[in-house]
Scaffold this motif. Structure first.
Motif, PDB file in Angstrom:
ATOM      1  N   UNK A  23      49.843  19.238  70.022  1.00 42.94           N
ATOM      2  CA  UNK A  23      49.398  20.444  69.109  1.00 42.94           C
ATOM      3  C   UNK A  23      49.037  21.729  69.899  1.00 42.94           C
ATOM      4  N   UNK A  24      48.419  21.724  70.887  1.00 40.19           N
ATOM      5  CA  UNK A  24      47.931  22.657  71.721  1.00 40.19           C
ATOM      6  C   UNK A  24      49.129  23.430  72.371  1.00 40.19           C
ATOM      7  N   UNK A  25      50.012  22.452  73.056  1.00 42.74           N
ATOM      8  CA  UNK A  25      51.343  23.184  73.606  1.00 42.74           C
ATOM      9  C   UNK A  25      52.054  24.038  72.332  1.00 42.74           C
ATOM     10  N   UNK A  26      52.213  23.225  71.192  1.00 41.30           N
ATOM     11  CA  UNK A  26      52.823  24.001  70.198  1.00 41.30           C
ATOM     12  C   UNK A  26      52.182  25.594  69.723  1.00 41.30           C
ATOM     13  N   UNK A  27      51.051  25.161  69.836  1.00 42.76           N
ATOM     14  CA  UNK A  27      49.989  26.571  69.389  1.00 42.76           C
ATOM     15  C   UNK A  27      50.149  27.466  70.749  1.00 42.76           C
ATOM     16  N   UNK A  28      50.176  27.316  71.840  1.00 43.45           N
ATOM     17  CA  UNK A  28      50.620  28.189  72.696  1.00 43.45           C
ATOM     18  C   UNK A  28      52.007  28.774  72.620  1.00 43.45           C
ATOM     19  N   UNK A  29      52.783  28.167  72.270  1.00 39.43           N
ATOM     20  CA  UNK A  29      54.530  28.486  71.960  1.00 39.43           C
ATOM     21  C   UNK A  29      54.350  29.405  70.862  1.00 39.43           C
ATOM     22  N   UNK A  30      53.754  29.262  69.727  1.00 42.27           N
ATOM     23  CA  UNK A  30      53.635  30.032  68.611  1.00 42.27           C
ATOM     24  C   UNK A  30      52.852  31.315  68.906  1.00 42.27           C
ATOM     25  N   UNK A  31      51.862  31.388  70.040  1.00 36.23           N
ATOM     26  CA  UNK A  31      51.174  32.513  70.309  1.00 36.23           C
ATOM     27  C   UNK A  31      52.208  33.425  71.104  1.00 36.23           C
ATOM     28  N   UNK A  99      58.161  33.082  79.947  1.00 30.75           N
ATOM     29  CA  UNK A  99      57.100  32.223  79.522  1.00 30.75           C
ATOM     30  C   UNK A  99      57.330  31.238  78.463  1.00 30.75           C
ATOM     31  N   UNK A 100      57.968  31.970  77.385  1.00 35.38           N
ATOM     32  CA  UNK A 100      58.224  31.121  76.121  1.00 35.38           C
ATOM     33  C   UNK A 100      59.336  29.972  76.596  1.00 35.38           C
ATOM     34  N   UNK A 101      60.268  30.543  77.491  1.00 32.22           N
ATOM     35  CA  UNK A 101      61.302  29.423  77.825  1.00 32.22           C
ATOM     36  C   UNK A 101      60.633  28.375  78.487  1.00 32.22           C
ATOM     37  N   UNK A 102      59.679  28.831  79.494  1.00 30.29           N
ATOM     38  CA  UNK A 102      59.318  27.717  80.305  1.00 30.29           C
ATOM     39  C   UNK A 102      58.474  26.652  79.423  1.00 30.29           C
ATOM     40  N   UNK A 103      57.465  27.181  78.515  1.00 22.64           N
ATOM     41  CA  UNK A 103      56.908  26.504  77.393  1.00 22.64           C
ATOM     42  C   UNK A 103      57.548  25.764  76.643  1.00 22.64           C
ATOM     43  N   UNK A 104      58.821  26.051  76.342  1.00 22.20           N
ATOM     44  CA  UNK A 104      59.902  25.257  75.392  1.00 22.20           C
ATOM     45  C   UNK A 104      60.222  24.198  76.292  1.00 22.20           C
ATOM     46  N   UNK A 108      59.620  20.216  75.017  1.00 25.83           N
ATOM     47  CA  UNK A 108      60.823  19.412  75.219  1.00 25.83           C
ATOM     48  C   UNK A 108      60.590  17.876  75.907  1.00 25.83           C
ATOM     49  N   UNK A 109      59.890  18.253  77.474  1.00 25.95           N
ATOM     50  CA  UNK A 109      59.831  17.323  78.301  1.00 25.95           C
ATOM     51  C   UNK A 109      58.506  16.336  77.635  1.00 25.95           C
ATOM     52  N   UNK A 110      57.595  17.043  77.171  1.00 25.12           N
ATOM     53  CA  UNK A 110      56.604  16.130  76.619  1.00 25.12           C
ATOM     54  C   UNK A 110      57.126  15.428  75.421  1.00 25.12           C
ATOM     55  N   UNK A 111      57.812  15.895  74.530  1.00 27.50           N
ATOM     56  CA  UNK A 111      58.274  15.283  73.416  1.00 27.50           C
ATOM     57  C   UNK A 111      59.148  13.897  73.996  1.00 27.50           C
ATOM     58  N   UNK A 112      59.898  14.156  75.130  1.00 31.18           N
ATOM     59  CA  UNK A 112      61.009  12.987  75.447  1.00 31.18           C
ATOM     60  C   UNK A 112      60.028  12.077  76.179  1.00 31.18           C
ATOM     61  N   UNK A 113      58.987  12.498  76.956  1.00 32.67           N
ATOM     62  CA  UNK A 113      58.190  11.605  77.571  1.00 32.67           C
ATOM     63  C   UNK A 113      57.347  10.643  76.562  1.00 32.67           C
TER      64      UNK A 113
END
Length: 149
Positions: A23-31, A99-104, A108-113
């Motif tokens: 959730x925190x990662x997604x919030x950062x991405x949305x920010x 930064x957005x591409x890196x966060x994406x 994706x890596x977190x989702x896969x892991x």
């Protein structure tokens, strides 16, 4: 997925911790998305200003807001400053995009892991034409109430 005491890795302790991190990662991405959108709107405003004052006489009086203070300048002085600001904003947008591409990629890596799957929310419905429709409100803007000045 138990965490060993004294282990310095950043492995989450349980599913709740994984969900919180996600959730925190997604919030950062949305920010980052919001920042990019806001900056793109500012670039658009700069373009509008440049298009409005470019055809004017360079010695014509022009006003510019600097730090909340309206200052009088000429078109010749303001136009290059607006251009520089626009270019600076474009550079910032490029950095935010990286930064957005890196966060994406990280998400994706977190989702896969952790084998994370996103479920669709209940707020979406389908209408008769097959289009998805959210809970968004629509606004109808009509003519001004007092058109006589």
């Amino acid at each position: 997925m138990a965490k060993v005491e004294g282990d310095n890795s950043k492995e989450p302790i349980n599913e709740e911790a994984v969900a919180n991190m996600y959730g925190a990662m997604r919030a950062d991405m949305n920010q980052i998305y919001s920042e990019i959108t806001e900056l793109e709107m500012e670039v658009s405003e700069h373009s509008l200003v440049m298009n409005a004052i470019e055809p004017l006489d360079p010695s014509r009086r022009c006003y510019r807001m600097i730090g909340g203070v309206l200052v009088e300048r000429t078109v010749k002085e303001v136009l290059p400053a607006v251009q520089r600001n626009k270019e600076g904003l474009a550079e910032v947008i490029a950095r935010f995009s990286e930064a957005l591409e890196k966060k994406k990629k990280d998400v994706m890596e977190f989702e896969a892991k952790y084998k994370i799957r996103i479920r669709k929310g209940d707020g979406e419905t389908k209408d008769e034409s097959g289009k998805k429709e959210g809970n968004a409100q629509r606004v109808l803007v009509g003519p001004a109430a007092n058109e006589s000045c």
